[in-house]
Design an enzyme around this catalytic site. Structure first.
Site, PDB file in Angstrom:
ATOM      1  N   GLU A 163       0.861  -1.185   0.000  1.00  0.00           N
ATOM      2  CA  GLU A 163       0.000   0.000   0.000  1.00  0.00           C
ATOM      3  C   GLU A 163       0.889   1.224   0.000  1.00  0.00           C
ATOM      4  O   GLU A 163       1.845   1.281   0.789  1.00  0.00           O
ATOM      5  CB  GLU A 163      -0.916   0.042   1.224  1.00  0.00           C
ATOM      6  CG  GLU A 163      -2.016   1.081   1.044  1.00  0.00           C
ATOM      7  CD  GLU A 163      -3.013   1.140   2.218  1.00  0.00           C
ATOM      8  OE1 GLU A 163      -2.613   0.844   3.344  1.00  0.00           O
ATOM      9  OE2 GLU A 163      -4.157   1.502   1.976  1.00  0.00           O
ATOM     10  N   GLY A 297       8.598   1.963  10.307  1.00  0.00           N
ATOM     11  CA  GLY A 297       7.890   3.043  10.984  1.00  0.00           C
ATOM     12  C   GLY A 297       6.405   3.034  10.691  1.00  0.00           C
ATOM     13  O   GLY A 297       5.806   4.081  10.538  1.00  0.00           O
ATOM     14  N   MET A 300       0.649  -2.401   9.140  1.00  0.00           N
ATOM     15  CA  MET A 300      -0.174  -2.615   7.930  1.00  0.00           C
ATOM     16  C   MET A 300      -1.048  -3.856   8.071  1.00  0.00           C
ATOM     17  O   MET A 300      -0.611  -4.908   8.515  1.00  0.00           O
ATOM     18  CB  MET A 300       0.773  -2.733   6.727  1.00  0.00           C
ATOM     19  CG  MET A 300       0.081  -3.003   5.416  1.00  0.00           C
ATOM     20  SD  MET A 300      -0.910  -1.575   4.849  1.00  0.00           S
ATOM     21  CE  MET A 300      -2.072  -2.414   3.772  1.00  0.00           C
ATOM     22  N   GLU A 301      -2.285  -3.686   7.603  1.00  0.00           N
ATOM     23  CA  GLU A 301      -3.374  -4.608   7.915  1.00  0.00           C
ATOM     24  C   GLU A 301      -3.536  -5.797   6.984  1.00  0.00           C
ATOM     25  O   GLU A 301      -4.649  -6.307   6.847  1.00  0.00           O
ATOM     26  CB  GLU A 301      -4.681  -3.808   7.891  1.00  0.00           C
ATOM     27  CG  GLU A 301      -5.120  -3.303   6.493  1.00  0.00           C
ATOM     28  CD  GLU A 301      -4.676  -1.888   6.173  1.00  0.00           C
ATOM     29  OE1 GLU A 301      -3.709  -1.409   6.806  1.00  0.00           O
ATOM     30  OE2 GLU A 301      -5.287  -1.269   5.281  1.00  0.00           O
ATOM     31  N   HIS A 334      -6.444  -0.857  15.533  1.00  0.00           N
ATOM     32  CA  HIS A 334      -6.615  -0.227  14.224  1.00  0.00           C
ATOM     33  C   HIS A 334      -6.394  -1.265  13.101  1.00  0.00           C
ATOM     34  O   HIS A 334      -7.237  -1.429  12.215  1.00  0.00           O
ATOM     35  CB  HIS A 334      -5.623   0.938  14.095  1.00  0.00           C
ATOM     36  CG  HIS A 334      -5.613   1.616  12.766  1.00  0.00           C
ATOM     37  ND1 HIS A 334      -6.112   2.892  12.569  1.00  0.00           N
ATOM     38  CD2 HIS A 334      -5.162   1.212  11.549  1.00  0.00           C
ATOM     39  CE1 HIS A 334      -5.964   3.222  11.296  1.00  0.00           C
ATOM     40  NE2 HIS A 334      -5.389   2.222  10.657  1.00  0.00           N
ATOM     41  N   GLU A 335      -5.266  -1.963  13.168  1.00  0.00           N
ATOM     42  CA  GLU A 335      -4.940  -2.908  12.085  1.00  0.00           C
ATOM     43  C   GLU A 335      -5.932  -4.066  12.042  1.00  0.00           C
ATOM     44  O   GLU A 335      -6.310  -4.541  10.965  1.00  0.00           O
ATOM     45  CB  GLU A 335      -3.519  -3.458  12.243  1.00  0.00           C
ATOM     46  CG  GLU A 335      -2.422  -2.395  12.272  1.00  0.00           C
ATOM     47  CD  GLU A 335      -2.501  -1.405  11.124  1.00  0.00           C
ATOM     48  OE1 GLU A 335      -2.995  -1.766  10.050  1.00  0.00           O
ATOM     49  OE2 GLU A 335      -2.073  -0.255  11.327  1.00  0.00           O
ATOM     50  N   HIS A 338      -9.206  -3.190  10.565  1.00  0.00           N
ATOM     51  CA  HIS A 338      -9.109  -3.215   9.103  1.00  0.00           C
ATOM     52  C   HIS A 338      -9.471  -4.582   8.512  1.00  0.00           C
ATOM     53  O   HIS A 338      -9.813  -4.666   7.328  1.00  0.00           O
ATOM     54  CB  HIS A 338      -7.677  -2.931   8.669  1.00  0.00           C
ATOM     55  CG  HIS A 338      -7.367  -1.485   8.433  1.00  0.00           C
ATOM     56  ND1 HIS A 338      -8.143  -0.668   7.667  1.00  0.00           N
ATOM     57  CD2 HIS A 338      -6.322  -0.724   8.836  1.00  0.00           C
ATOM     58  CE1 HIS A 338      -7.593   0.541   7.615  1.00  0.00           C
ATOM     59  NE2 HIS A 338      -6.479   0.533   8.319  1.00  0.00           N
ATOM     60  N   GLU A 357      -9.322   4.038   6.510  1.00  0.00           N
ATOM     61  CA  GLU A 357      -8.452   4.579   7.552  1.00  0.00           C
ATOM     62  C   GLU A 357      -9.194   5.346   8.646  1.00  0.00           C
ATOM     63  O   GLU A 357      -8.904   5.186   9.831  1.00  0.00           O
ATOM     64  CB  GLU A 357      -7.379   5.470   6.918  1.00  0.00           C
ATOM     65  CG  GLU A 357      -6.474   4.733   5.942  1.00  0.00           C
ATOM     66  CD  GLU A 357      -5.743   3.558   6.574  1.00  0.00           C
ATOM     67  OE1 GLU A 357      -5.750   3.438   7.803  1.00  0.00           O
ATOM     68  OE2 GLU A 357      -5.170   2.741   5.823  1.00  0.00           O
TER      69      GLU A 357
HETATM   70 ZN   LIG Z   1      -4.930   1.876   8.674  1.00  0.00          ZN
END
Ligand SMILES: [Zn+2]
Length: 900
Positions: A163, A297, A300-301, A334-335, A338, A357
């Protein structure tokens, strides 16, 4: 995806791609005859699409290239002579089209950049066919996009990050989110290594040459950006099972780090279970591996193979902190959110990326609140919302749904507006609709579009049903930039009370924006009624409206015009309303409301509605609050004025003011965790000691920090791990060459990624110009991995004493920066000028970076925002400097202040 900055401590910096750093490209010849029409930006959706991919990759860590083959099953909707796919930094070796059992070679067209064309020599279709291609690509040691490698403990590991648009660096493909189909992956890797992808392994075969073939089950439908790989000498920590389907969960770490994965292993199943219960749909995939990537850094999902920077997911138990653990639970929420919003249902195109997001950010806040209500995530999230409001005040702000017409637009789409404004809007409309009705709408949306793509219109239709006014209110925030400023005035006549409301766009002083805008703002107010209180809401659709307070017979003693702080708007109280709220130390307000009110006061100094001197006079009452969140919120008003707003002769007084506000609390808290103290005390300690040492320049605090830093360099047990960052920063700012050399040597040896990050960043904080000039080249010299040393460039730009050195360094070394900077961070180079507050530097930055900012994808908008920020700073300084001077001149320390 969640991105984390380590470029500066104060600016959260996202990352983006570069179109300027492409490597060699194959030139296998043009198609015969006339040139076929080339894609301008998007692939021609009406001609052909994939139905299934089969991918075969050979991935060996410590190699600079990889080889692969791809078979794409295609469906031609109409005849085509050329198949256009996305590709970058790939050499296509051979290609053929298989149709009706016949295999025919095709010619490869390597222009334009970002694309590869496969020319058949005649028209193909409509109908089905398979493209077969073999290729070679790059395993980057500089970027963290495409296929790249990271080193840990002397060993290299290969990972992928596709992504937004970097799957095209791994293979030719339809690299747009709308192409969502199954993938069957096969990896060839070293026999003694581990290979992972999104789905479970179905077979492993030793090929006898020191290698093995690992075949994975076919995935559920996925867009190219969600496919992922990890290869190397990794180890597993069993985290049990999660969810209704008892999905197996593992934490995957570089060799030797299993002991650091315990907290992630303990918490992940609960996080998944809570998400499942909110969404009402079981975890959608067959396995869940959470992978630690050294130095990365971001997180990612990828379905089934979620990746996190090591510093986020693993930590030695004796060096762990409440702050790190809270961040982990938030990022993991958060991930993992997703997996439903983003993976199960995917945005149709990048203009709706907020559906991924903003949604995952909002859901993460909700999930953390459910898991650990005592953490008060609902208060912390307000700071993220406010960050979005500040960005939204710029004329150069994006809309949440911004048209996407270039790769620059894709890169810019992953900003605070998408994440935090998107999240704030969901929060506002959830509060307005009621949580249960909202949850039902979310459930309907997920069920209707599972395994497919969706748009904002699809989401709003599922959410609002027949209520078109709700959808149009939501759209009024999605489809235009800016944050509303709502004015509230109380009017009482003949025993009846009403609040007169009006809206306009919030523009700061110095803004060139003026055009009138209207939103449909859900405004909810709270006020005392009888023995209790009442809440009433209105959809403020016109420029002004009257909200009758129907639950009171008299004139209420106070009115809170953003009830629960759930509204995405600023409030300007008129008449006595603000004084009424502040009268009893704002005790009528809830914690979120109090924090939001302080944020509004700070914002109102920026648009000139409140003199900064008055805000400075109001701050002490809040700074005495027992609530950590309120204390730290006041720093948004009080801290950092020495850079541009306080004249030399008043610096002593300003420092005394800060000491009066925070010195007593700092002394009470001390520098070490106390037995039995609250986590709030632990979380407040670093920020308050930092302000007292670096803002108030308290000699006692500075000496203490310097001594502690030296002690910690000898023995890490000398300091609580959550104090390492602040102690090293203060010591560096006041440190000499000897300390610099010690920190530099320590950074090279440090194995803890968080500590090493602290040490490297601090190399840029020394104030002696000679040391700064030694430090700056280290960002690019290769002494440290460039993916973790960039902070050295930006640290000196935060202070006026060292700002010029960093700025001049970037200007002198621009070509080197273009060559060396990771493609994701180069676009942020103009931030080196962001601390300036004068017309001369603004002009210089504009003339230097215009033309150069285009070297990095997304650069032009970032430059525009930096320049607008300088304009606003100049206007702010002009408008507020006199008020600050007047306040400080008449300021006298209160008796007993500073020793509360
Ligand atoms: Zn995200």
């Amino acid at each position: 995806m969640r991105r984390f900055a380590y470029l500066t401590t104060s600016v959260l910096i996202a990352v983006c791609a570069s179109s300027s750093l492409s490597g060699s490209r194959a030139r296998a010849g043009q198609a015969p005859g006339e040139n076929p029409p080339q894609p301008k930006f998007r692939l021609p959706a009406d001609v052909v699409g994939p139905t299934r991919y089969r991918v075969d990759l050979t991935l060996v860590p410590d190699q600079d290239t990889f080889t692969g083959a791809i078979d794409i099953d295609l469906k031609f909707a109409k005849p085509a002579a050329v198949l256009w796919l996305n590709a970058e930094k790939l050499q296509i070796k051979e290609a053929a089209l298989i149709m009706d059992g016949d295999k025919a070679p095709v010619q490869v067209i390597t222009e334009p950049h970002d694309y590869v064309g496969f020319a058949f020599g005649h028209h193909v279709g409509p109908g089905e066919a398979t493209l077969h291609a073999t290729f070679q690509g790059e395993i980057s040691r500089k970027d963290q996009q495409g296929i790249f490698q990271m080193k840990d403990g002397g060993q290299w590991y290969v990972y992928s990050q596709f992504e937004e648009i970097w799957a095209r660096r791994a293979y030719p493909c339809f690299d747009e989110p709308g192409y969502k189909v199954p993938w069957q992956v096969t990896l060839h890797i070293k026999k003694d290594q581990v290979g992972l992808s999104n789905s479970p392994i179905i077979s492993e075969t030793d090929t006898g040459d020191g290698m093995k073939t690992v075949k994975f089950a076919e995935t559920k439908p996925l867009p190219s950006y969600l496919v992922a790989y990890a290869v190397g000498n990794m180890e597993f920590v069993d985290a049990g099972t999660a969810g209704k389907k008892n999905t197996r969960v593992r934490i995957v770490v570089p060799h030797g780090h299993t002991a650091e994965a315990q907290y992630a292993a303990q918490t992940t199943p609960t996080i998944v279970n809570l998400l499942e219960s909110y969404f009402g749909i079981p975890y959608p995939y067959d396995k869940l591996d959470e992978v630690a990537i050294p130095l990365a850094g971001y997180a990612m999902e990828h379905p089934g193979l979620v990746t996190y920077g090591s510093a986020i997911i693993i930590e030695k138990p004796d060096q762990d902190t409440p702050g790190r653990q809270r961040e982990w639970v938030s990022v993991a929420s958060h991930e993992l959110a997703h997996q439903w919003v983003g993976d199960l249902v995917t945005t149709a195109w990048w203009d709706d990326i907020w559906l991924n997001e903003g949604f995952a950010s909002w859901m993460a806040n909700k999930n953390v609140n459910a898991y650990h209500p005592e953490w008060k995530m609902n208060v912390s999230e307000l700071n993220a919302y406010e960050g979005a409001m500040d960005n939204d005040a710029l004329v150069s702000a994006r809309q949440v749904r911004q048209p996407i017409e270039s790769n620059d637009d894709i890169a810019n789409a992953f900003d605070g507006i998408t994440y935090n404004k998107g999240s704030a809007l969901l929060n506002m409309f959830e509060s307005y609709m009621g949580p249960e009705k909202f949850q039902q709408g979310v459930h309907r949306y997920l069920l209707k579009y599972e395994w497919k793509n969706a748009t904002s219109a699809d989401f709003l239709a599922a959410l609002a049903g027949d209520d078109s006014s709700l959808a149009s209110a939501f759209s009024s925030f999605l489809d235009q930039p800016g944050v509303p400023l709502v004015t509230a005035q109380l009017a009482c006549h003949d025993g009846a009370a009403q609040v007169n409301l009006a809206q306009q766009r919030f523009f700061p002083l110095g803004s060139s924006g003026a055009a009138p805008q209207l939103w449909k703002v859900p405004v909810c107010v709270r006020y005392p009624a009888g023995a209790g209180e009442a809440r009433e809401c209105i959809l403020l659709e016109q420029q002004s409206a009257e909200l009758r307070l129907t639950k009171t017979t008299g004139c209420p003693g106070w009115v809170e015009a953003n009830a629960g702080a759930n509204g995405y708007y600023r409030v300007l109280y008129q008449g006595d309303l603000l004084d009424d709220l502040l009268k009893n130390n704002a005790q009528e307000l809830s914690l979120p409301e109090e924090v939001a009110l302080i944020g509004d006061l700070a914002a109102l100094t920026r648009n000139g509605k409140m003199p900064l001197g008055k805000a400075l006079a109001l701050a002490p009452a809040f700074a005495r609050s027992p609530a950590r969140q309120v204390v730290t919120k006041t720093m948004g008003i009080t801290a950092g004025l020495q850079e541009n707003l306080v004249s030399e002769d008043l610096l002593t007084r300003y420092r005394q003011y800060l000491l009066d506000l925070y010195g007593g609390r700092a002394r009470d808290l001390g520098w070490k965790t106390k037995p039995g103290e609250s986590e709030d005390a632990r979380l407040l300690r670093p920020s308050i000691q930092s302000l007292v040492a670096d803002g108030a320049e308290d000699p006692e605090a500075i000496t203490k920090a310097k001594n502690l830093a030296l002690a910690w360099l000898d023995d890490h047990k000398a300091l609580d791990p959550d104090m390492v960052g602040v102690v090293l920063s203060v010591a560096a700012r006041h440190g000499d060459r000897d300390l610099f050399d010690r920190m530099r040597a320590a950074a090279k040896k440090e194995t803890n990624e968080n500590f090493r990050g602290n040490l490297i960043f601090c190399l840029g904080l020394f104030q002696d110009p000679e040391i700064v000039n030694t430090a700056l080249p280290l960002a690019l010299s290769g002494e440290f991995d460039v993916r973790e040393s960039l902070g050295i460039l930006f640290a000196p730009s935060e202070r006026r004493q060292t700002r010029d050195l960093a700025y001049d360094f970037v200007k002198r070394n621009w070509d080197l920066m273009v060559a060396k900077l990771p493609t994701d961070t180069g676009a942020y180079a103009p931030y080196v000028a962001a601390g300036y507050c004068d017309a001369e530097h603004r002009k210089d930055a504009e003339s230097f970076f215009t033309g150069r900012s285009t070297k990095f994808t997304g650069g032009p908008r970032i430059l525009a925002q930096v320049l607008e920020g300088i304009d606003l700073c100049i206007a702010y300084k002009n408008a507020q400097e006199a008020s600050v001077t007047e306040f400080l001149k008449s300021y006298t320390p209160a008796a007993g202040a500073g020793s509360r």
